[in-house]
Motif scaffolding. Structure first.
Motif, PDB file in Angstrom:
ATOM      1  N   LEU A 128       2.579   6.842   4.521  1.00  0.00           N
ATOM      2  CA  LEU A 128       2.155   7.340   3.211  1.00  0.00           C
ATOM      3  C   LEU A 128       1.564   8.741   3.258  1.00  0.00           C
ATOM      4  CD1 LEU A 128      -1.215   7.077   3.069  1.00  0.00           C
ATOM      5  CD2 LEU A 128      -0.639   4.657   2.867  1.00  0.00           C
ATOM      6  N   LEU A 129       1.435   9.334   4.452  1.00  0.00           N
ATOM      7  CA  LEU A 129       0.938  10.700   4.569  1.00  0.00           C
ATOM      8  C   LEU A 129       1.950  11.693   4.021  1.00  0.00           C
ATOM      9  CD1 LEU A 129      -0.778  11.155   8.068  1.00  0.00           C
ATOM     10  CD2 LEU A 129      -1.801  11.542   5.823  1.00  0.00           C
ATOM     11  N   SER A 130       1.479  12.732   3.392  1.00  0.00           N
ATOM     12  CA  SER A 130       2.355  13.790   2.900  1.00  0.00           C
ATOM     13  C   SER A 130       2.682  14.771   4.023  1.00  0.00           C
ATOM     14  CB  SER A 130       1.675  14.542   1.753  1.00  0.00           C
ATOM     15  OG  SER A 130       0.558  15.275   2.254  1.00  0.00           O
ATOM     16  N   VAL A 131       3.587  15.684   3.758  1.00  0.00           N
ATOM     17  CA  VAL A 131       3.860  16.771   4.697  1.00  0.00           C
ATOM     18  C   VAL A 131       2.603  17.640   4.806  1.00  0.00           C
ATOM     19  CG1 VAL A 131       5.220  18.859   5.090  1.00  0.00           C
ATOM     20  CG2 VAL A 131       6.327  16.780   4.223  1.00  0.00           C
ATOM     21  N   GLY A 132       2.157  17.875   6.030  1.00  0.00           N
ATOM     22  CA  GLY A 132       0.931  18.628   6.242  1.00  0.00           C
ATOM     23  C   GLY A 132      -0.328  17.841   5.924  1.00  0.00           C
ATOM     24  N   GLY A 133      -0.196  16.514   5.838  1.00  0.00           N
ATOM     25  CA  GLY A 133      -1.338  15.673   5.494  1.00  0.00           C
ATOM     26  C   GLY A 133      -2.321  15.517   6.645  1.00  0.00           C
ATOM     27  N   ASN A 190      -2.373  13.479   0.594  1.00  0.00           N
ATOM     28  CA  ASN A 190      -2.786  14.634   1.391  1.00  0.00           C
ATOM     29  C   ASN A 190      -3.843  14.292   2.430  1.00  0.00           C
ATOM     30  OD1 ASN A 190      -2.505  15.977  -1.749  1.00  0.00           O
ATOM     31  ND2 ASN A 190      -1.224  16.802  -0.109  1.00  0.00           N
ATOM     32  N   ILE A 191      -4.800  13.445   2.043  1.00  0.00           N
ATOM     33  CA  ILE A 191      -5.913  13.104   2.934  1.00  0.00           C
ATOM     34  C   ILE A 191      -6.112  11.596   2.908  1.00  0.00           C
ATOM     35  CG2 ILE A 191      -8.373  13.396   3.409  1.00  0.00           C
ATOM     36  CD1 ILE A 191      -8.221  16.090   1.948  1.00  0.00           C
ATOM     37  N   VAL A 192      -6.181  10.991   4.087  1.00  0.00           N
ATOM     38  CA  VAL A 192      -6.458   9.560   4.212  1.00  0.00           C
ATOM     39  C   VAL A 192      -7.723   9.395   5.041  1.00  0.00           C
ATOM     40  CG1 VAL A 192      -5.667   7.335   5.067  1.00  0.00           C
ATOM     41  CG2 VAL A 192      -4.028   8.943   4.086  1.00  0.00           C
ATOM     42  N   ILE A 193      -8.659   8.605   4.532  1.00  0.00           N
ATOM     43  CA  ILE A 193      -9.888   8.297   5.261  1.00  0.00           C
ATOM     44  C   ILE A 193      -9.963   6.784   5.400  1.00  0.00           C
ATOM     45  CG2 ILE A 193     -12.406   8.503   5.278  1.00  0.00           C
ATOM     46  CD1 ILE A 193     -12.058  10.957   3.450  1.00  0.00           C
ATOM     47  N   LEU A 231       0.816  -1.205   0.000  1.00  0.00           N
ATOM     48  CA  LEU A 231       0.000   0.000   0.000  1.00  0.00           C
ATOM     49  C   LEU A 231       0.854   1.262   0.000  1.00  0.00           C
ATOM     50  CD1 LEU A 231      -2.738   1.456   0.236  1.00  0.00           C
ATOM     51  CD2 LEU A 231      -2.567   1.159   2.721  1.00  0.00           C
ATOM     52  N   VAL A 232       1.868   1.298   0.844  1.00  0.00           N
ATOM     53  CA  VAL A 232       2.716   2.489   0.946  1.00  0.00           C
ATOM     54  C   VAL A 232       3.440   2.758  -0.363  1.00  0.00           C
ATOM     55  CG1 VAL A 232       4.631   3.557   2.179  1.00  0.00           C
ATOM     56  CG2 VAL A 232       2.996   2.137   3.422  1.00  0.00           C
ATOM     57  N   ASP A 233       4.034   1.724  -0.940  1.00  0.00           N
ATOM     58  CA  ASP A 233       4.756   1.898  -2.203  1.00  0.00           C
ATOM     59  C   ASP A 233       3.822   2.363  -3.320  1.00  0.00           C
ATOM     60  OD1 ASP A 233       7.049   1.088  -0.932  1.00  0.00           O
ATOM     61  OD2 ASP A 233       6.991  -0.976  -1.688  1.00  0.00           O
ATOM     62  N   SER A 234       2.613   1.810  -3.364  1.00  0.00           N
ATOM     63  CA  SER A 234       1.659   2.185  -4.415  1.00  0.00           C
ATOM     64  C   SER A 234       1.255   3.649  -4.299  1.00  0.00           C
ATOM     65  CB  SER A 234       0.419   1.289  -4.330  1.00  0.00           C
ATOM     66  OG  SER A 234       0.747  -0.067  -4.542  1.00  0.00           O
ATOM     67  N   CYS A 235       1.005   4.103  -3.071  1.00  0.00           N
ATOM     68  CA  CYS A 235       0.582   5.492  -2.875  1.00  0.00           C
ATOM     69  C   CYS A 235       1.725   6.464  -3.163  1.00  0.00           C
ATOM     70  CB  CYS A 235       0.066   5.685  -1.443  1.00  0.00           C
ATOM     71  SG  CYS A 235      -1.511   4.856  -1.124  1.00  0.00           S
ATOM     72  N   LEU A 236       2.931   6.130  -2.744  1.00  0.00           N
ATOM     73  CA  LEU A 236       4.069   7.001  -3.019  1.00  0.00           C
ATOM     74  C   LEU A 236       4.371   7.044  -4.519  1.00  0.00           C
ATOM     75  CD1 LEU A 236       6.466   6.109  -0.050  1.00  0.00           C
ATOM     76  CD2 LEU A 236       4.998   8.116  -0.315  1.00  0.00           C
ATOM     77  N   GLU A 237       4.212   5.914  -5.182  1.00  0.00           N
ATOM     78  CA  GLU A 237       4.425   5.880  -6.636  1.00  0.00           C
ATOM     79  C   GLU A 237       3.400   6.753  -7.342  1.00  0.00           C
ATOM     80  OE1 GLU A 237       4.310   2.670 -10.351  1.00  0.00           O
ATOM     81  OE2 GLU A 237       4.182   1.978  -8.273  1.00  0.00           O
ATOM     82  N   GLU A 238       2.135   6.693  -6.907  1.00  0.00           N
ATOM     83  CA  GLU A 238       1.068   7.449  -7.543  1.00  0.00           C
ATOM     84  C   GLU A 238       1.210   8.943  -7.310  1.00  0.00           C
ATOM     85  OE1 GLU A 238      -2.008   7.662 -10.123  1.00  0.00           O
ATOM     86  OE2 GLU A 238      -1.064   5.780  -9.459  1.00  0.00           O
ATOM     87  N   LEU A 272       4.467  12.118  13.194  1.00  0.00           N
ATOM     88  CA  LEU A 272       3.464  13.095  12.790  1.00  0.00           C
ATOM     89  C   LEU A 272       3.983  14.516  12.959  1.00  0.00           C
ATOM     90  CD1 LEU A 272       0.190  11.575  14.303  1.00  0.00           C
ATOM     91  CD2 LEU A 272       0.637  11.972  11.890  1.00  0.00           C
ATOM     92  N   PHE A 273       4.717  14.751  14.034  1.00  0.00           N
ATOM     93  CA  PHE A 273       5.259  16.090  14.304  1.00  0.00           C
ATOM     94  C   PHE A 273       6.229  16.509  13.199  1.00  0.00           C
ATOM     95  CE2 PHE A 273       8.647  18.719  16.092  1.00  0.00           C
ATOM     96  CZ  PHE A 273       7.908  19.797  16.563  1.00  0.00           C
ATOM     97  N   ARG A 274       7.084  15.587  12.781  1.00  0.00           N
ATOM     98  CA  ARG A 274       8.064  15.918  11.744  1.00  0.00           C
ATOM     99  C   ARG A 274       7.378  16.235  10.415  1.00  0.00           C
ATOM    100  NH1 ARG A 274      11.150  11.751  14.312  1.00  0.00           N
ATOM    101  NH2 ARG A 274      10.415  10.205  12.783  1.00  0.00           N
ATOM    102  N   LYS A 275       6.239  15.601  10.168  1.00  0.00           N
ATOM    103  CA  LYS A 275       5.497  15.858   8.939  1.00  0.00           C
ATOM    104  C   LYS A 275       4.495  17.001   9.075  1.00  0.00           C
ATOM    105  CE  LYS A 275       5.613  11.366   6.589  1.00  0.00           C
ATOM    106  NZ  LYS A 275       4.794  10.362   5.890  1.00  0.00           N
ATOM    107  N   ALA A 276       4.341  17.518  10.284  1.00  0.00           N
ATOM    108  CA  ALA A 276       3.313  18.540  10.559  1.00  0.00           C
ATOM    109  C   ALA A 276       1.941  18.037  10.124  1.00  0.00           C
ATOM    110  CB  ALA A 276       3.653  19.858   9.869  1.00  0.00           C
ATOM    111  N   ALA A 277       1.717  16.736  10.313  1.00  0.00           N
ATOM    112  CA  ALA A 277       0.458  16.100   9.914  1.00  0.00           C
ATOM    113  C   ALA A 277      -0.509  16.064  11.096  1.00  0.00           C
ATOM    114  CB  ALA A 277       0.725  14.687   9.398  1.00  0.00           C
TER     115      ALA A 277
END
Length: 375
Positions: free
Chosen positions: A277-282, A246-249, A232-239, A301-306
């Motif tokens: 797989l969250l982006s920065v600020g995700g 940005n948003i995960v539900i 899952l992580v590799d697929s999302c980063l590739e896409e 989460l803190f490092r990503k500001a997520a």
């Protein structure tokens, strides 16, 4: 012989009418784990007063009952009313009602502390729990969409700010809630990724198309998790070109190692996968009420500001501070349904005498489509 046939028809009509005067309730066992759904006699609707309207219910939709929440709010009773998503016709209005008049078609969600079942033939409902149903929307679609539409708006607008250019990951998007989220995110111009746990779910997601505009797929990529060959992580980063989502539900996550999780949860992603797989600020919108994060997770989460938000649509019922905003969301859900932006994933309407069996399956999460009862 004809007289006997007529008598049988009359008897059948009496039985149906008696069923319509009953409501469906949840009977809790002593352990509060085993539940039974039974019909109970319903008292006659009291006189209409103040801001209340008398509603003739046409269709009622089912969602799982959150018994734990009701216990925490001390709303637990021996028999809990079932069926809060209703659509019907206004029969009578109270002297202080300003939004509706008799014969208006309405749809809404009954309050948490409502004592009446939505499967009752008539209900007394506060006008601030209802909105008008568009004329071109069926009773079945209205009742079957109102709750999932509310949850989708909360996930993409209240908790996050979906817009053109954002990437949204919808876990298990082939369920009724996920379908509405996908359609709303695509309507806002977002790129949608979803996961599938079966071949049927993958085919369903790949076949989703908008009813208006360009007939391109609603889901840009479907990640199949049923064979264990795709990460899952590799697929999302590739896409996303390595930037992350940005948003995960989610619709549930694994909190522990796979060996410690029940079989029913082993197809779900681990919480570390979501964080990775969250982006920065995700933004991560979770439906897991007992989500546990260790200190390393918080640092990540803190490092990503997520951020993480908890999706609880009952918050509108627990506080009337934003009642106007709540009603605006319900109206917008109906407008999206009216213009074809939303196409709910509904099962065929079932008769009222099958309601208890259907609700048992909904409570055990054994159904793939929204269950609705036509009265």
């Amino acid at each position: 012989m004809n007289e006997l046939g007529g008598l049988n028809r009359d008897l059948g009509l009496v039985i149906i009418l008696q069923l319509k005067m009953k409501g469906l309730y949840c009977h809790l066992a002593e352990s509060n784990e085993d539940v039974k759904f039974v019909f109970q006699d319903k008292e006659s609707v009291p006189h209409v007063y103040d801001h209340y309207v008398k509603l003739q219910v046409k269709v009622c939709a089912f969602s799982p009952l959150n018994i734990k929440l009701l216990m925490e709010l001390k709303l637990q009773e021996d028999f809990l009313p079932i069926g809060r998503e209703v659509a019907g016709v206004v029969l009578e209005v109270g002297p202080k009602v300003s939004f509706f008049k008799p014969n208006d078609g309405v749809v809404g969600i009954l309050p948490l502390d409502c004592k009446e079942s939505g499967l009752s033939n008539t209900l007394l409902v506060h006008e601030h729990s209802l909105v008008k149903k568009p004329e071109n929307v069926s009773w079945v679609d209205a009742a079957g969409t109102i709750c999932d539409g509310l949850r989708a708006y909360m996930a993409l607008h209240t908790h996050t700010h979906v817009s053109a250019g954002t990437t949204v990951l919808v876990m298990e998007g082939a369920n009724p809630f996920g379908t509405i989220v996908i359609q709303l995110a695509h309507h806002r111009g977002a790129k949608v990724i979803s996961t599938a746990s079966t071949v049927e779910d993958k085919m369903y997601l790949e076949g989703l198309r908008p009813t208006v505009g360009i007939r391109q797929p609603l889901v840009a990529r479907v990640v199949n998790l049923y064979d264990g060959k795709v990460d899952l992580v590799d697929s999302c980063l590739e896409e996303t070109g390595g930037l992350g989502v940005n948003i995960v539900i989610d619709c549930g996550v694994q909190l522990y190692s796979k060996e410690d999780e029940p079989v029913a949860k082993q197809h779900l992603p681990h919480k570390h996968d979501i964080l990775s797989l969250l982006s920065v600020g995700g933004h991560w919108v979770t439906t897991v009420e007992n989500l546990q994060l260790d200190p390393p997770d918080s640092q990540f989460l803190f490092r990503k500001a997520a951020t993480i938000s908890f999706l609880n649509e009952e918050v509108w019922q627990l506080s009337n501070m934003h009642q106007g905003k709540y009603l605006h969301i319900l109206k917008d859900v109906m407008e999206k349904l009216s213009c074809g932006t939303f196409r709910p994933q509904l099962d065929e309407p079932i008769p009222i005498y099958e309601a208890s069996v259907a609700m048992e399956m909904v409570q055990k999460k054994q159904v793939k489509k929204k269950q609705v009862v036509r009265l």
